[in-house]
Motif scaffolding. Structure first.
Motif, mmCIF file in Angstrom:
data_model
loop_
_atom_site.group_PDB
_atom_site.id
_atom_site.type_symbol
_atom_site.label_atom_id
_atom_site.label_comp_id
_atom_site.label_asym_id
_atom_site.label_seq_id
_atom_site.Cartn_x
_atom_site.Cartn_y
_atom_site.Cartn_z
ATOM 1 N N MET A 199 35.945 46.401 3.084
ATOM 2 C CA MET A 199 35.643 46.040 1.450
ATOM 3 C C MET A 199 34.223 45.246 1.402
ATOM 4 S SD MET A 199 34.939 44.480 -1.167
ATOM 5 C CE MET A 199 35.767 44.172 -3.279
ATOM 6 N N THR A 200 33.487 46.092 0.637
ATOM 7 C CA THR A 200 31.495 46.255 0.181
ATOM 8 C C THR A 200 31.659 46.125 -0.931
ATOM 9 O OG1 THR A 200 31.514 48.504 0.241
ATOM 10 C CG2 THR A 200 31.267 47.476 2.115
ATOM 11 N N HIS A 201 31.132 45.266 -1.325
ATOM 12 C CA HIS A 201 30.198 44.821 -2.887
ATOM 13 C C HIS A 201 29.336 44.907 -3.682
ATOM 14 C CE1 HIS A 201 30.677 41.619 -6.985
ATOM 15 N NE2 HIS A 201 30.423 43.165 -6.682
ATOM 16 N N SER A 202 28.492 45.876 -4.037
ATOM 17 C CA SER A 202 26.926 46.583 -4.677
ATOM 18 C C SER A 202 27.226 45.255 -6.229
ATOM 19 C CB SER A 202 26.864 47.608 -4.169
ATOM 20 O OG SER A 202 27.242 47.682 -3.136
ATOM 21 N N GLN A 203 26.250 44.772 -5.653
ATOM 22 C CA GLN A 203 26.327 44.130 -6.815
ATOM 23 C C GLN A 203 24.520 44.844 -7.400
ATOM 24 O OE1 GLN A 203 25.541 39.628 -7.319
ATOM 25 N NE2 GLN A 203 26.540 39.882 -9.949
ATOM 26 N N LEU A 204 23.756 45.264 -8.894
ATOM 27 C CA LEU A 204 22.917 45.982 -8.759
ATOM 28 C C LEU A 204 22.373 45.365 -9.269
ATOM 29 C CD1 LEU A 204 22.720 48.979 -8.068
ATOM 30 C CD2 LEU A 204 25.221 48.298 -8.538
ATOM 31 N N PRO A 205 21.021 45.376 -9.305
ATOM 32 C CA PRO A 205 19.470 43.987 -9.421
ATOM 33 C C PRO A 205 19.748 43.690 -11.075
ATOM 34 C CG PRO A 205 18.361 45.510 -8.728
ATOM 35 C CD PRO A 205 19.811 46.414 -8.402
ATOM 36 N N ASN A 206 19.772 42.344 -11.200
ATOM 37 C CA ASN A 206 20.288 42.091 -12.574
ATOM 38 C C ASN A 206 19.099 40.502 -12.971
ATOM 39 O OD1 ASN A 206 22.200 39.647 -12.012
ATOM 40 N ND2 ASN A 206 23.333 41.053 -11.073
ATOM 41 N N THR A 207 19.516 40.135 -14.190
ATOM 42 C CA THR A 207 19.090 39.109 -14.416
ATOM 43 C C THR A 207 19.368 37.196 -13.427
ATOM 44 O OG1 THR A 207 18.879 39.179 -16.715
ATOM 45 C CG2 THR A 207 18.509 37.054 -15.980
ATOM 46 N N LEU A 208 19.993 37.613 -12.878
ATOM 47 C CA LEU A 208 20.834 36.734 -11.663
ATOM 48 C C LEU A 208 20.823 36.634 -10.346
ATOM 49 C CD1 LEU A 208 23.817 35.063 -13.167
ATOM 50 C CD2 LEU A 208 21.040 34.125 -13.452
ATOM 51 N N PHE A 209 20.418 38.210 -10.081
ATOM 52 C CA PHE A 209 20.026 38.495 -8.726
ATOM 53 C C PHE A 209 19.002 39.246 -9.192
ATOM 54 C CE2 PHE A 209 24.397 36.688 -8.477
ATOM 55 C CZ PHE A 209 24.054 36.346 -7.891
ATOM 56 N N PRO A 210 17.972 40.056 -8.689
ATOM 57 C CA PRO A 210 16.519 40.627 -9.128
ATOM 58 C C PRO A 210 16.710 41.675 -7.768
ATOM 59 C CG PRO A 210 15.556 38.808 -9.407
ATOM 60 C CD PRO A 210 16.855 37.994 -9.128
ATOM 61 N N THR A 211 17.397 40.694 -7.245
ATOM 62 C CA THR A 211 16.415 42.437 -6.051
ATOM 63 C C THR A 211 18.704 42.964 -5.760
ATOM 64 O OG1 THR A 211 17.010 40.210 -3.918
ATOM 65 C CG2 THR A 211 14.589 41.050 -4.873
ATOM 66 N N GLY A 212 18.906 42.155 -6.650
ATOM 67 C CA GLY A 212 21.083 42.407 -6.151
ATOM 68 C C GLY A 212 20.731 42.109 -5.218
ATOM 69 N N ALA A 213 22.065 42.588 -4.974
ATOM 70 C CA ALA A 213 23.039 41.631 -3.406
ATOM 71 C C ALA A 213 24.272 42.344 -2.739
ATOM 72 C CB ALA A 213 24.215 40.707 -3.807
ATOM 73 N N ASP A 214 24.380 43.353 -2.077
ATOM 74 C CA ASP A 214 25.107 43.948 -0.934
ATOM 75 C C ASP A 214 26.221 43.047 0.029
ATOM 76 O OD1 ASP A 214 24.973 46.586 -1.673
ATOM 77 O OD2 ASP A 214 22.997 45.848 -0.809
ATOM 78 N N ARG A 215 27.495 42.680 -0.429
ATOM 79 C CA ARG A 215 27.910 41.841 0.228
ATOM 80 C C ARG A 215 29.953 42.962 0.860
ATOM 81 N NH1 ARG A 215 27.351 39.246 -4.924
ATOM 82 N NH2 ARG A 215 26.010 37.733 -4.833
ATOM 83 N N ASP A 216 29.931 41.825 2.240
ATOM 84 C CA ASP A 216 31.117 42.486 2.465
ATOM 85 C C ASP A 216 32.246 41.847 2.089
ATOM 86 O OD1 ASP A 216 30.633 40.121 4.216
ATOM 87 O OD2 ASP A 216 30.821 41.781 6.261
ATOM 88 N N LEU A 217 33.422 41.760 2.201
ATOM 89 C CA LEU A 217 34.279 41.299 2.214
ATOM 90 C C LEU A 217 33.954 39.783 2.097
ATOM 91 C CD1 LEU A 217 37.329 40.929 0.295
ATOM 92 C CD2 LEU A 217 38.359 41.110 3.475
ATOM 93 N N ALA A 218 33.933 38.803 3.961
ATOM 94 C CA ALA A 218 33.657 37.096 3.762
ATOM 95 C C ALA A 218 32.832 37.076 3.451
ATOM 96 C CB ALA A 218 33.581 37.091 5.179
ATOM 97 N N GLU A 219 31.679 37.887 2.783
ATOM 98 C CA GLU A 219 30.215 37.384 2.246
ATOM 99 C C GLU A 219 30.753 37.356 0.376
ATOM 100 O OE1 GLU A 219 26.867 39.147 4.171
ATOM 101 O OE2 GLU A 219 28.409 40.622 3.191
ATOM 102 N N THR A 220 31.834 38.498 0.204
ATOM 103 C CA THR A 220 32.435 37.966 -1.525
ATOM 104 C C THR A 220 33.300 36.873 -1.909
ATOM 105 O OG1 THR A 220 32.225 40.584 -1.539
ATOM 106 C CG2 THR A 220 33.734 39.616 -3.223
ATOM 107 N N LEU A 221 33.829 36.705 -0.653
ATOM 108 C CA LEU A 221 35.032 35.105 -1.414
ATOM 109 C C LEU A 221 34.042 34.168 -1.105
ATOM 110 C CD1 LEU A 221 37.435 36.418 1.691
ATOM 111 C CD2 LEU A 221 37.845 36.544 -1.282
ATOM 112 N N SER A 222 32.727 34.078 0.034
ATOM 113 C CA SER A 222 32.185 32.984 -0.124
ATOM 114 C C SER A 222 31.539 32.902 -1.400
ATOM 115 C CB SER A 222 31.302 32.969 1.170
ATOM 116 O OG SER A 222 30.124 31.757 1.240
ATOM 117 N N ALA A 223 30.865 33.839 -2.326
ATOM 118 C CA ALA A 223 30.491 33.773 -3.263
ATOM 119 C C ALA A 223 31.059 33.377 -4.472
ATOM 120 C CB ALA A 223 29.407 35.036 -3.708
ATOM 121 N N SER A 224 32.256 33.738 -3.718
ATOM 122 C CA SER A 224 33.519 33.795 -4.723
ATOM 123 C C SER A 224 33.344 32.064 -5.619
ATOM 124 C CB SER A 224 34.636 34.311 -5.525
ATOM 125 O OG SER A 224 35.497 33.937 -5.652
#
Length: 101
Positions: free
Chosen positions: A1-26
């Motif tokens: 599973m991958t989660h790509s968060q496009l650039p926005n106010t809180l994440f100006p450069t965006g973020a690309d996460r795998d499942l483990a990174e997504t769960l950690s961010a949550s």
């Protein structure tokens, strides 16, 4: 599973996460937010893809920059989900935050 968060106010450069990174961010978000809610405004499905229009709000549990605990963040989100074998395999989100004031 991958989660790509496009650039926005809180994440100006965006973020690309795998499942483990997504769960950690949550898990990190749960320490920053006292509450959050998602209101699905619209959903469209075609084949193995779903597009969602979402209104999100999150109440800060702790101060964030100049924002005090208790401040409510709001965002309008477009999320695109790709499914395989009934499971989400990829998610892309476009988060449009309302002014952080």
């Amino acid at each position: 599973m991958t989660h790509s968060q496009l650039p926005n106010t809180l994440f100006p450069t965006g973020a690309d996460r795998d499942l483990a990174e997504t769960l950690s961010a949550s898990a990190r978000a749960r320490t920053l937010l006292a509450a959050q809610s998602y209101d699905v405004v619209n959903a469209v499905a075609r084949g193995d893809q779903v597009a969602l229009e979402i209104k999100w709000s999150g109440t800060l549990a702790v101060g964030f920059g100049e924002l005090p605990a208790g401040h409510v963040l709001r965002a309008h989100i477009a999320a695109f989900l790709d499914f395989r074998d009934g499971r989400i395999v990829a998610q892309r989100t476009y988060d449009c935050y309302e002014p952080l004031t």
